[in-house]
Motif scaffolding. Sequence first.
Motif, short mmCIF file in Angstrom:
data_model
loop_
_atom_site.label_atom_id
_atom_site.label_comp_id
_atom_site.label_asym_id
_atom_site.label_seq_id
_atom_site.Cartn_x
_atom_site.Cartn_y
_atom_site.Cartn_z
N GLU A 28 6.13 -8.36 -9.60
CA GLU A 28 6.92 -9.52 -10.01
C GLU A 28 8.41 -9.25 -9.86
N ARG A 29 8.79 -7.99 -9.89
CA ARG A 29 10.20 -7.58 -9.74
C ARG A 29 10.51 -7.12 -8.31
N ASP A 30 9.58 -7.37 -7.39
CA ASP A 30 9.76 -6.98 -5.98
C ASP A 30 9.89 -5.47 -5.81
N ILE A 31 9.20 -4.73 -6.65
CA ILE A 31 9.14 -3.27 -6.54
C ILE A 31 7.71 -2.90 -6.16
N GLN A 32 7.56 -2.04 -5.17
CA GLN A 32 6.23 -1.69 -4.70
C GLN A 32 5.59 -0.62 -5.57
N PRO A 33 4.41 -0.90 -6.13
CA PRO A 33 3.70 0.12 -6.90
C PRO A 33 2.65 0.82 -6.04
N LEU A 34 2.25 1.98 -6.47
CA LEU A 34 1.09 2.67 -5.92
C LEU A 34 0.31 3.22 -7.11
N VAL A 35 -0.86 2.65 -7.34
CA VAL A 35 -1.68 3.03 -8.48
C VAL A 35 -2.67 4.11 -8.04
N LEU A 36 -2.68 5.22 -8.74
CA LEU A 36 -3.60 6.31 -8.44
C LEU A 36 -4.63 6.39 -9.56
N GLU A 37 -5.87 6.03 -9.23
CA GLU A 37 -6.96 5.98 -10.21
C GLU A 37 -7.97 7.07 -9.90
N ASP A 99 -8.59 -5.74 -7.28
CA ASP A 99 -8.92 -6.27 -5.94
C ASP A 99 -7.75 -7.04 -5.35
N VAL A 100 -7.05 -7.80 -6.18
CA VAL A 100 -5.87 -8.53 -5.70
C VAL A 100 -4.77 -7.56 -5.28
N LEU A 101 -4.63 -6.48 -6.01
CA LEU A 101 -3.62 -5.48 -5.66
C LEU A 101 -3.96 -4.76 -4.36
N GLY A 102 -5.23 -4.75 -4.00
CA GLY A 102 -5.65 -4.23 -2.70
C GLY A 102 -5.30 -2.78 -2.48
N ASP A 103 -4.61 -2.51 -1.34
CA ASP A 103 -4.31 -1.12 -0.99
C ASP A 103 -3.21 -0.50 -1.85
N LYS A 104 -2.71 -1.26 -2.79
CA LYS A 104 -1.76 -0.68 -3.75
C LYS A 104 -2.47 0.13 -4.82
N VAL A 105 -3.81 0.11 -4.80
CA VAL A 105 -4.62 0.92 -5.71
C VAL A 105 -5.46 1.88 -4.88
N ARG A 106 -5.37 3.15 -5.20
CA ARG A 106 -6.19 4.17 -4.53
C ARG A 106 -7.15 4.77 -5.54
N TYR A 107 -8.43 4.77 -5.17
CA TYR A 107 -9.46 5.31 -6.06
C TYR A 107 -9.77 6.77 -5.72
N ASN A 108 -10.50 7.42 -6.62
CA ASN A 108 -10.86 8.83 -6.45
C ASN A 108 -9.62 9.68 -6.17
N ALA A 109 -8.53 9.32 -6.82
CA ALA A 109 -7.25 10.01 -6.62
C ALA A 109 -6.80 10.60 -7.96
N THR A 110 -7.07 11.88 -8.13
CA THR A 110 -6.74 12.56 -9.38
C THR A 110 -5.39 13.25 -9.25
N VAL A 111 -4.47 12.90 -10.12
CA VAL A 111 -3.14 13.51 -10.10
C VAL A 111 -3.23 14.88 -10.77
N THR A 137 -5.45 14.99 -5.73
CA THR A 137 -6.68 15.57 -5.22
C THR A 137 -7.75 14.49 -5.10
N ALA A 138 -8.37 14.40 -3.92
CA ALA A 138 -9.41 13.40 -3.68
C ALA A 138 -10.77 13.92 -4.14
N GLY A 142 -9.88 17.24 -0.98
CA GLY A 142 -8.67 17.16 -0.16
C GLY A 142 -7.44 16.90 -0.99
N GLU A 143 -6.31 17.45 -0.56
CA GLU A 143 -5.06 17.33 -1.32
C GLU A 143 -4.01 16.57 -0.52
N LYS A 144 -3.22 15.78 -1.23
CA LYS A 144 -2.13 15.03 -0.63
C LYS A 144 -0.91 15.09 -1.54
#
Length: 453
Positions: A28-37, A99-111, A137-138, A142-144
């Motif tokens: 809503e503030r025009d800032i790009q999020p990346l959710v790691l779940e 689902d609406v957030l789409g690729d802004k949410v990554r699953y199986n992504a443990t910080v 860690t996926a 795998g690590e990123k």
Amino acid sequence: MNASTEALPVVVIGGGPIGLAAAAQLIERDIQPLVLEAGSAAAAAVREWSHVRLFSTWSEVVDPAAEKLLAPTGWVRPDGATYPSGGDWTGLYLQPLADVLGDKVRYNATVTGVSRTGRDRVVDADRETQPFVVHVTAADGGEKRVLARAVIDASGTWATPSPAGGSGLAALGEKNAADRITYRVPDLKDPQVRARYAGKRTAVIGSGASAFTALAYLADLAKSPDGTGTHGVWILRRGISGSTFGGGEADQLPARGALGLAAKAAVDEGHADAVTGFRTDAIERETDGRLVLVGEDGHRLDAIDEIIVLTGFRPDLTFLGELRLGLDERLQAPTALAPLVDPNQHSCGTVYPHGVTELSHPEKDVYLVGMKSYGRAPTFLAMTGYEQVRSIAAHLAGDHEAAQRVELTLPETGVCGGAGLFDQPTAPEGTGGGCCATPATLTIGAPAAAGGC
């Protein structure tokens, strides 16, 4: 912060209710999020208590910015006056939002770690100009590394329940008795789980709404044809007083007040015995496989078959070790927030709505939000988290007036301390203190042996 850093996303750790709301507020503030779940779907923790009904209504558990994102899809909020279960919340709101957030949410992504690029915790030079680096860690190992302009940790506390031991450490023998212990409210509608507790003597350790719910579930089981002989033993570290059972009819969240009344009924009707002033020191296994709780004073209780430990949760701070956090030494909550939520000092009324000011740390642009922001305190509500992330998103967008503005009024609990929590039963045992005008209908039996008003 330089222009290249500002172009980076804000990393949100955790794709639960508050993490997804943070993403919606940032968009809503025009800032790009990346959710790691860490889970394979949105709100993995909520799914683990899908059988439990929230004591907040639909009108109180949907974030306004999230609703705006969902509206173009044809999504319509369920009846605002009804109470969703955890399963309803995930299926009808949280997963659709993800689902609406789409690729802004990554699953199986443990910080597994967060730091400043090229700066460990010690280094001062140009620290605030460096972006954050988030190690992920996926599921396959795998690590990123992900760079971020800011980090919002909404990972919650669900994965780190507190132990049975009265000292905050595991009781002696607790690990060895793990096959007979659960740290969650059991789903007694599941046939296998139901069979585990039917006809058994079960200890419930804790005094928050989680314990209330477990006691009510066991009482219902005891009344059913397949539950003959089911009995609860309620273990409280304090005594029983009027405030033990929450706010009752004085609670502005009626379903929350009803939980305490259900626990009281379980005791009054003889489906559970209350053991007060008992701090568990050891759990011993008898030759027949049953368990015996031993108190710090050496007192031994009669043998039991199962134990439900509901003594609260605590934040996992291990992956934040390279950041400079300002945390209260008792609650492990942000220093400015801790006095507002401290159950040792909390008086009647609500937790004052708060935002970026109370959630800031010495490390600029890192925030702990949601249940994790409360550390070990029990009084969290989803609407509090939504207000937190609204304020933080406004601050990151440079709208400091909106960041400081309070846009939330919280409901009264009707009792001091230990009554509020994260909508579903999660409140830790042993919280609360002080006295206030509690409904007389909540008093039971003789005066409390300890902790009374």
